[in-house]
Design an enzyme around this catalytic site. Structure first.
Site, PDB file in Angstrom:
ATOM      1  N   HIS A 167       0.827  -1.211   0.000  1.00 36.96           N
ATOM      2  CA  HIS A 167       0.000   0.000   0.000  1.00 36.96           C
ATOM      3  C   HIS A 167       0.858   1.255   0.000  1.00 36.96           C
ATOM      4  CE1 HIS A 167       0.529  -0.798   4.389  1.00 36.96           C
ATOM      5  NE2 HIS A 167       0.603   0.509   4.489  1.00 36.96           N
ATOM      6  N   HIS A 210       3.981   7.076   3.720  1.00 33.13           N
ATOM      7  CA  HIS A 210       4.917   5.956   3.566  1.00 33.13           C
ATOM      8  C   HIS A 210       4.455   5.013   2.469  1.00 33.13           C
ATOM      9  CE1 HIS A 210       2.069   4.183   6.603  1.00 33.13           C
ATOM     10  NE2 HIS A 210       2.263   3.070   5.932  1.00 33.13           N
ATOM     11  N   GLU A 215       7.648   1.017   5.082  1.00 33.54           N
ATOM     12  CA  GLU A 215       7.147  -0.041   5.966  1.00 33.54           C
ATOM     13  C   GLU A 215       7.368  -1.355   5.242  1.00 33.54           C
ATOM     14  OE1 GLU A 215       2.876   0.200   6.376  1.00 33.54           O
ATOM     15  OE2 GLU A 215       2.869  -1.009   8.195  1.00 33.54           O
TER      16      GLU A 215
HETATM   17 CO    CO Z   1       1.200   1.275   6.285  1.00 32.48          CO
END
Ligand code: CO
Length: 134
Positions: A7, A79, A130
């Site tokens: 994502h 992010h 991440e």
């Molecule tokens: Co995330």
């Protein structure tokens, strides 16, 4: 080592307006808002054919994204999340190459119920990354 883009997370000042933008204007499939108190965010999940966008808004006084929103009043990309097969192996390899893992370096359970870690943006082209064990 990294796999799919899981994502892209975007911090937004108005979650309802952002959800409406993605649903009505961009024509995407958009979830209802989900409060994640343990992460200090409310999130709306935007499902795309090949990945997801997560619209994030601070939740509670100690939200980790409050300062980011204060510095990006119109919203901004926060992010990227890449999938890895083995998060501990990925962490150890990245650390061995000099990348800084945020926090205490131990994976925590992320917004999808899977272990995640965050990596210092200064070590990754100015982007907070991440990694999630898929
Ligand atoms: Co995330």
């Amino acid at each position: 080592m990294i796999g799919r883009l899981n994502h892209v997370a975007i911090v937004v000042p108005d979650l309802a307006a952002a959800a409406d933008l993605y649903r009505r204007t961009l024509g995407a499939r958009v979830s209802d808002p989900v409060d994640l108190p343990e992460h200090g965010v409310t999130t709306v999940f935007v499902e795309l054919p090949n990945t997801k966008v997560e619209l994030l808004h601070p939740l509670g006084p100690d939200s980790p994204i409050a300062k980011f929103l204060a510095g990006n009043a119109a919203g901004a990309i926060h992010h990227l999340c890449y999938e890895v097969e083995d998060i501990l192996a990925a962490r150890d390899r990245l650390k061995a190459d000099g990348l800084r893992v945020l926090g205490d370096g131990e994976p925590r359970i992320g917004a999808h119920g899977k272990p995640v870690l965050f990596l210092h943006p200064k070590d990754l082209c100015g982007t907070l990354v991440e990694i999630e064990q898929a």
